[in-house]
Design a protein around this motif. Structure first.
Motif, mmCIF file in Angstrom:
data_model
loop_
_atom_site.group_PDB
_atom_site.id
_atom_site.type_symbol
_atom_site.label_atom_id
_atom_site.label_comp_id
_atom_site.label_asym_id
_atom_site.label_seq_id
_atom_site.Cartn_x
_atom_site.Cartn_y
_atom_site.Cartn_z
ATOM 1 N N PRO A 108 1.854 47.366 37.668
ATOM 2 C CA PRO A 108 3.258 46.475 37.171
ATOM 3 C C PRO A 108 4.156 47.400 36.440
ATOM 4 O O PRO A 108 3.587 48.168 35.416
ATOM 5 C CB PRO A 108 2.817 45.353 36.563
ATOM 6 C CG PRO A 108 1.448 45.615 35.958
ATOM 7 C CD PRO A 108 0.841 46.613 36.897
ATOM 8 N N ASP A 109 5.286 47.232 36.767
ATOM 9 C CA ASP A 109 6.316 47.922 35.445
ATOM 10 C C ASP A 109 6.289 47.019 34.256
ATOM 11 O O ASP A 109 5.453 45.890 34.057
ATOM 12 C CB ASP A 109 7.710 47.956 36.113
ATOM 13 C CG ASP A 109 8.513 46.654 36.117
ATOM 14 O OD1 ASP A 109 7.954 45.536 35.816
ATOM 15 O OD2 ASP A 109 9.481 46.829 36.943
ATOM 16 N N GLU A 110 7.071 47.230 33.184
ATOM 17 C CA GLU A 110 6.988 46.699 31.910
ATOM 18 C C GLU A 110 7.227 45.417 31.984
ATOM 19 O O GLU A 110 6.532 44.411 31.498
ATOM 20 C CB GLU A 110 7.958 47.452 30.730
ATOM 21 C CG GLU A 110 7.677 47.085 29.465
ATOM 22 C CD GLU A 110 8.395 47.780 28.573
ATOM 23 O OE1 GLU A 110 9.074 47.030 27.615
ATOM 24 O OE2 GLU A 110 8.547 48.999 28.464
ATOM 25 N N ALA A 111 8.323 44.810 32.772
ATOM 26 C CA ALA A 111 8.788 43.537 32.845
ATOM 27 C C ALA A 111 7.767 42.800 33.927
ATOM 28 O O ALA A 111 7.598 41.379 33.484
ATOM 29 C CB ALA A 111 9.956 43.391 33.259
ATOM 30 N N GLY A 112 7.166 43.316 34.715
ATOM 31 C CA GLY A 112 6.417 42.752 35.535
ATOM 32 C C GLY A 112 4.910 42.454 35.122
ATOM 33 O O GLY A 112 4.375 41.612 35.738
ATOM 34 N N ALA A 113 4.644 43.220 34.097
ATOM 35 C CA ALA A 113 3.232 42.824 33.334
ATOM 36 C C ALA A 113 3.102 41.512 32.984
ATOM 37 O O ALA A 113 1.968 41.057 32.844
ATOM 38 C CB ALA A 113 2.960 43.769 32.340
ATOM 39 N N ALA A 114 4.236 40.735 32.569
ATOM 40 C CA ALA A 114 4.038 39.451 32.181
ATOM 41 C C ALA A 114 3.823 38.435 33.275
ATOM 42 O O ALA A 114 3.698 37.157 32.883
ATOM 43 C CB ALA A 114 5.446 39.106 31.648
ATOM 44 N N PHE A 115 3.902 38.783 34.654
ATOM 45 C CA PHE A 115 3.486 38.138 35.731
ATOM 46 C C PHE A 115 2.271 38.325 36.544
ATOM 47 O O PHE A 115 1.915 39.428 36.446
ATOM 48 C CB PHE A 115 4.788 38.002 36.637
ATOM 49 C CG PHE A 115 6.110 37.500 35.846
ATOM 50 C CD1 PHE A 115 6.478 36.458 35.744
ATOM 51 C CD2 PHE A 115 6.813 38.752 35.733
ATOM 52 C CE1 PHE A 115 7.537 36.093 35.188
ATOM 53 C CE2 PHE A 115 7.902 38.309 34.858
ATOM 54 C CZ PHE A 115 8.182 36.994 34.833
ATOM 55 N N PRO A 116 1.654 37.431 36.856
ATOM 56 C CA PRO A 116 0.467 37.525 37.741
ATOM 57 C C PRO A 116 0.776 38.390 38.886
ATOM 58 O O PRO A 116 1.755 38.365 39.529
ATOM 59 C CB PRO A 116 -0.377 36.309 38.176
ATOM 60 C CG PRO A 116 0.794 35.359 38.164
ATOM 61 C CD PRO A 116 1.882 35.917 36.839
ATOM 62 N N THR A 117 -0.391 39.208 39.344
ATOM 63 C CA THR A 117 -0.424 39.867 40.581
ATOM 64 C C THR A 117 -0.171 38.971 41.540
ATOM 65 O O THR A 117 -0.931 38.243 41.805
ATOM 66 C CB THR A 117 -1.233 41.067 40.526
ATOM 67 O OG1 THR A 117 -1.346 41.817 39.600
ATOM 68 C CG2 THR A 117 -1.340 41.849 41.711
ATOM 69 N N PRO A 118 0.787 39.101 42.540
ATOM 70 C CA PRO A 118 0.889 38.237 43.823
ATOM 71 C C PRO A 118 -0.336 38.321 44.599
ATOM 72 O O PRO A 118 -0.872 39.490 45.039
ATOM 73 C CB PRO A 118 2.247 38.587 44.589
ATOM 74 C CG PRO A 118 2.830 39.372 43.468
ATOM 75 C CD PRO A 118 2.000 40.055 42.575
ATOM 76 N N ALA A 119 -0.905 37.145 45.137
ATOM 77 C CA ALA A 119 -2.042 37.203 45.829
ATOM 78 C C ALA A 119 -1.950 37.995 47.145
ATOM 79 O O ALA A 119 -3.087 38.627 47.787
ATOM 80 C CB ALA A 119 -2.560 35.640 46.048
#
Length: 147
Positions: free
Chosen positions: A129-140
């Protein structure tokens, strides 16, 4: 691009795609080769507009990034205006597949040299994930992607 504009104007085209699947190592340079899958289509492109264009963009996205279209923002009017989508009918197309072991000459079979196939494998790595994406779960759906 100039190429896409030329195709949109009706220039005939030849589209070719080749996937390299492996290297075939024979006992001679002449018999060494590759495993591949290739396809070629000849024809004239047409420009897709409106709903056909929207549908094509979704199909292309879902093919490359299965499941992603439903998560992301759809293209804006400006993005759609900047995007040219072409359709190429498959009225004249052919395909070819190369597979199998080396086809050494009979007199080369007793040479003390390894021969066989070295497969080329393409796979997806672990999502980063990028910096902002790290706050969200990885899509299944990322777990189901394969080549």
């Amino acid at each position: 691009s100039r190429l896409f504009r030329t195709l949109a104007d009706g220039a005939p085209t030849c589209l070719t795609v080749t996937l390299l699947d492996g290297l075939v190592l024979a006992r001679s340079a002449f018999e060494s080769s590759m495993h591949y899958r290739g396809a070629m289509a000849l024809g004239t492109c047409t420009v897709l507009e409106g709903e056909e264009k929207d549908d094509a963009l979704r199909v292309i996205s879902d093919h490359l990034l299965p499941g992603r279209w439903d998560d992301i923002r759809e293209p804006s009017r400006k993005e759609l205006a900047a995007t040219l989508v072409l359709s190429l009918p498959l009225d004249e197309a052919s395909g070819k597949i190369s597979a199998g072991p080396p086809e050494d000459a009979e007199e080369d079979l007793d040479r003390p040299v390894w021969a066989g196939v070295v497969p080329i494998v393409e796979s997806f790595g672990v999502p980063e994930p990028d910096e902002a994406g790290a706050a969200f779960p990885t899509p299944a759906y990322l777990e189901t992607w394969s080549r």
